[in-house]
Design a protein around this motif. Structure first.
Motif, mmCIF file in Angstrom:
data_model
loop_
_atom_site.group_PDB
_atom_site.id
_atom_site.type_symbol
_atom_site.label_atom_id
_atom_site.label_comp_id
_atom_site.label_asym_id
_atom_site.label_seq_id
_atom_site.Cartn_x
_atom_site.Cartn_y
_atom_site.Cartn_z
ATOM 1 N N VAL A 1 0.873 -1.400 0.126
ATOM 2 C CA VAL A 1 -0.081 -0.019 0.023
ATOM 3 C C VAL A 1 0.717 1.266 0.024
ATOM 4 C CG1 VAL A 1 -1.750 1.434 1.476
ATOM 5 C CG2 VAL A 1 -1.954 -1.155 1.075
ATOM 6 N N VAL A 2 1.935 1.343 0.958
ATOM 7 C CA VAL A 2 2.832 2.577 0.653
ATOM 8 C C VAL A 2 3.410 2.518 -0.374
ATOM 9 C CG1 VAL A 2 4.666 3.669 2.125
ATOM 10 C CG2 VAL A 2 3.031 2.377 3.213
ATOM 11 N N GLY A 3 4.010 1.344 -0.841
ATOM 12 C CA GLY A 3 4.818 1.515 -2.262
ATOM 13 C C GLY A 3 3.908 2.043 -3.483
ATOM 14 N N ASN A 4 2.684 1.462 -3.346
ATOM 15 C CA ASN A 4 1.886 1.917 -4.342
ATOM 16 C C ASN A 4 1.480 3.478 -4.390
ATOM 17 O OD1 ASN A 4 -0.125 0.951 -6.723
ATOM 18 N ND2 ASN A 4 -1.654 1.798 -5.296
ATOM 19 N N ASN A 5 1.278 3.817 -2.978
ATOM 20 C CA ASN A 5 0.835 5.224 -2.822
ATOM 21 C C ASN A 5 2.159 6.102 -3.513
ATOM 22 O OD1 ASN A 5 0.693 7.855 -0.713
ATOM 23 N ND2 ASN A 5 -1.296 6.681 -1.186
ATOM 24 N N ALA A 6 3.476 5.831 -3.164
ATOM 25 C CA ALA A 6 4.475 6.266 -3.912
ATOM 26 C C ALA A 6 4.505 6.529 -5.298
ATOM 27 C CB ALA A 6 5.904 5.742 -3.475
ATOM 28 N N VAL A 7 4.021 5.639 -6.029
ATOM 29 C CA VAL A 7 3.778 5.669 -7.438
ATOM 30 C C VAL A 7 2.568 6.294 -7.838
ATOM 31 C CG1 VAL A 7 3.905 4.197 -9.585
ATOM 32 C CG2 VAL A 7 4.992 3.378 -7.480
ATOM 33 N N HIS A 8 1.469 6.038 -7.318
ATOM 34 C CA HIS A 8 0.190 6.647 -7.636
ATOM 35 C C HIS A 8 -0.329 7.600 -6.090
ATOM 36 C CE1 HIS A 8 0.176 4.212 -11.198
ATOM 37 N NE2 HIS A 8 0.305 3.362 -10.314
ATOM 38 N N PRO A 9 0.128 8.853 -6.066
ATOM 39 C CA PRO A 9 0.084 9.466 -4.808
ATOM 40 C C PRO A 9 -1.686 9.219 -4.154
ATOM 41 C CG PRO A 9 1.240 10.747 -6.089
ATOM 42 C CD PRO A 9 0.762 9.370 -7.034
ATOM 43 N N GLY A 10 -1.682 9.144 -3.148
ATOM 44 C CA GLY A 10 -3.292 9.069 -2.613
ATOM 45 C C GLY A 10 -3.358 9.712 -1.228
ATOM 46 N N ALA A 11 -3.666 8.779 -0.325
ATOM 47 C CA ALA A 11 -4.142 9.342 0.937
ATOM 48 C C ALA A 11 -2.890 9.562 1.871
ATOM 49 C CB ALA A 11 -5.088 8.240 1.780
ATOM 50 N N ILE A 12 -1.873 9.083 1.511
ATOM 51 C CA ILE A 12 -0.490 9.107 2.291
ATOM 52 C C ILE A 12 0.572 9.983 1.734
ATOM 53 C CG2 ILE A 12 1.337 7.706 3.476
ATOM 54 C CD1 ILE A 12 -0.211 5.315 3.575
ATOM 55 N N ASP A 13 0.694 11.053 2.181
ATOM 56 C CA ASP A 13 1.745 12.004 1.739
ATOM 57 C C ASP A 13 3.262 11.804 2.362
ATOM 58 O OD1 ASP A 13 3.348 13.962 0.871
ATOM 59 O OD2 ASP A 13 1.919 15.514 0.964
ATOM 60 N N LEU A 14 3.936 10.802 1.691
ATOM 61 C CA LEU A 14 5.165 10.311 2.301
ATOM 62 C C LEU A 14 6.188 11.589 2.388
ATOM 63 C CD1 LEU A 14 5.688 7.157 0.086
ATOM 64 C CD2 LEU A 14 4.882 7.437 2.413
ATOM 65 N N ASN A 15 5.965 12.681 1.857
ATOM 66 C CA ASN A 15 6.915 13.619 1.828
ATOM 67 C C ASN A 15 6.727 14.482 3.150
ATOM 68 O OD1 ASN A 15 8.413 13.589 -0.322
ATOM 69 N ND2 ASN A 15 6.820 14.916 -1.670
ATOM 70 N N ASP A 16 5.366 14.506 3.690
ATOM 71 C CA ASP A 16 5.042 14.743 5.058
ATOM 72 C C ASP A 16 5.136 14.049 6.159
ATOM 73 O OD1 ASP A 16 4.116 17.157 3.850
ATOM 74 O OD2 ASP A 16 2.022 16.753 3.742
ATOM 75 N N THR A 17 5.009 12.739 6.015
ATOM 76 C CA THR A 17 5.275 11.592 6.852
ATOM 77 C C THR A 17 6.308 10.588 6.245
ATOM 78 O OG1 THR A 17 3.423 10.339 5.792
ATOM 79 C CG2 THR A 17 2.927 11.721 7.684
ATOM 80 N N PRO A 18 7.591 10.781 6.498
ATOM 81 C CA PRO A 18 8.700 9.932 5.902
ATOM 82 C C PRO A 18 9.034 8.803 6.748
ATOM 83 C CG PRO A 18 9.679 12.147 6.771
ATOM 84 C CD PRO A 18 7.987 12.335 6.619
ATOM 85 N N GLU A 19 8.528 9.027 7.856
ATOM 86 C CA GLU A 19 8.564 7.833 8.777
ATOM 87 C C GLU A 19 7.886 6.616 8.362
ATOM 88 O OE1 GLU A 19 5.221 10.163 10.686
ATOM 89 O OE2 GLU A 19 7.259 10.656 9.723
ATOM 90 N N ILE A 20 6.688 6.844 7.682
ATOM 91 C CA ILE A 20 5.764 5.578 7.193
ATOM 92 C C ILE A 20 6.927 4.812 6.186
ATOM 93 C CG2 ILE A 20 4.013 5.114 5.759
ATOM 94 C CD1 ILE A 20 2.295 7.154 7.102
ATOM 95 N N ALA A 21 7.528 5.810 5.360
ATOM 96 C CA ALA A 21 8.496 5.166 4.389
ATOM 97 C C ALA A 21 9.675 4.543 5.027
ATOM 98 C CB ALA A 21 8.896 6.320 3.536
ATOM 99 N N HIS A 22 10.043 4.861 6.161
ATOM 100 C CA HIS A 22 11.458 4.467 6.869
ATOM 101 C C HIS A 22 10.630 2.866 7.227
ATOM 102 C CE1 HIS A 22 12.890 8.461 7.739
ATOM 103 N NE2 HIS A 22 12.839 8.222 6.596
ATOM 104 N N HIS A 23 9.408 2.680 7.673
ATOM 105 C CA HIS A 23 8.862 1.411 8.173
ATOM 106 C C HIS A 23 8.967 0.314 7.098
ATOM 107 C CE1 HIS A 23 8.173 2.997 12.201
ATOM 108 N NE2 HIS A 23 7.227 3.873 11.650
ATOM 109 N N ILE A 24 8.974 0.561 5.841
ATOM 110 C CA ILE A 24 8.850 -0.345 5.042
ATOM 111 C C ILE A 24 10.486 -1.285 4.832
ATOM 112 C CG2 ILE A 24 8.551 -0.895 2.531
ATOM 113 C CD1 ILE A 24 7.511 1.670 1.958
ATOM 114 N N PHE A 25 11.409 -0.726 5.265
ATOM 115 C CA PHE A 25 12.556 -1.276 5.340
ATOM 116 C C PHE A 25 12.665 -2.342 6.356
ATOM 117 C CE2 PHE A 25 13.774 2.696 3.346
ATOM 118 C CZ PHE A 25 14.284 2.328 2.415
ATOM 119 N N THR A 26 12.115 -2.103 7.414
ATOM 120 C CA THR A 26 11.844 -2.937 8.668
ATOM 121 C C THR A 26 10.846 -3.980 8.165
ATOM 122 O OG1 THR A 26 12.231 -1.161 10.336
ATOM 123 C CG2 THR A 26 11.032 -3.285 11.005
ATOM 124 N N MET A 27 9.774 -3.829 7.693
ATOM 125 C CA MET A 27 8.866 -4.675 7.350
ATOM 126 C C MET A 27 9.500 -5.539 6.124
ATOM 127 S SD MET A 27 6.043 -4.444 8.722
ATOM 128 C CE MET A 27 5.048 -3.217 9.590
#
Length: 211
Positions: free
Chosen positions: A147-173
């Protein structure tokens, strides 16, 4: 294993260079201030890893050499098919969480192919794994990355520039998925192979009769 990312003036963290949790030795840069002699630079300092002894340079409390990567390194059992995308994402996540997330989405797609799925549609591959008995926690980790990766390709409800910590969690996952789907089966198979041959044959005979 808990990952402790590099932070300014923290005495211990996981080294960017060697990946080991180690003591960091901090020091300040000096510059010649005219007739006043040498002066401590107020914005520029460095840390030296107590394990590998390599330097990191910090400016205004942010690591600039090497580039800031406040996320864990790839799991030791990360398949080679995914390593390039994972490491590239790690190198740029501090500059562009969206770009890093998009790269990890591609790494996830390749990982699913390694796990025996088609590797074309991430959602379909996850559904296939669920039908085969995938544990709910692993399914949730996969869907988080999707979901987060797809949001990066097709911007939607999650703004990764405003909440970069969400992107950081993908590495752990991603590392969690590799641990569960790759490392654990590999470790169990290695231990099972150490059983005496007679014992393994008896187990195989038992299972054949049960079938």
């Amino acid at each position: 294993m808990q990952y402790y990312p590099p932070k300014h003036q923290v005495p211990n963290f996981h080294c960017i260079h060697c990946g080991v949790y180690a003591m960091q030795y901090w020091g300040a840069f000096l510059y010649k201030g005219g007739s006043q002699g040498y002066t401590t630079h107020q914005k520029l300092d460095y840390s030296i890893c107590g394990h590998c002894h390599k330097w990191s340079v910090w400016y205004e409390e942010r690591m600039i050499v090497p580039s800031d990567a406040p996320v864990p390194p790839a799991h030791p059992d990360m398949p080679q098919e995914c390593i390039a995308e994972y490491n590239e994402a790690r190198a740029i996540v501090g500059l562009s969480p969206r770009a890093a997330s998009a790269l990890l989405r591609l790494a996830l797609q390749k990982l699913l192919a390694v796990l025996g799925e088609k590797g074309k549609n991430i959602n379909d591959d996850i559904a296939s794994l669920v039908s085969k008995g995938l544990p709910p926690q692993v399914q949730q980790a996969l869907d988080f990355c999707r979901v987060v990766g797809n949001n990066a390709v097709h911007p939607g409800a999650i703004d990764l520039n405003d909440t970069p910590e969400i992107a950081h969690h993908i590495f752990t996952m991603m590392n969690f998925i590799v641990e569960d789907r790759v490392s654990r089966p590999k470790h169990i198979s290695s231990l099972y192979a150490k059983l005496p041959e007679d014992a393994r044959k008896a187990i195989e005979g038992r299972d054949d009769r049960a079938a």
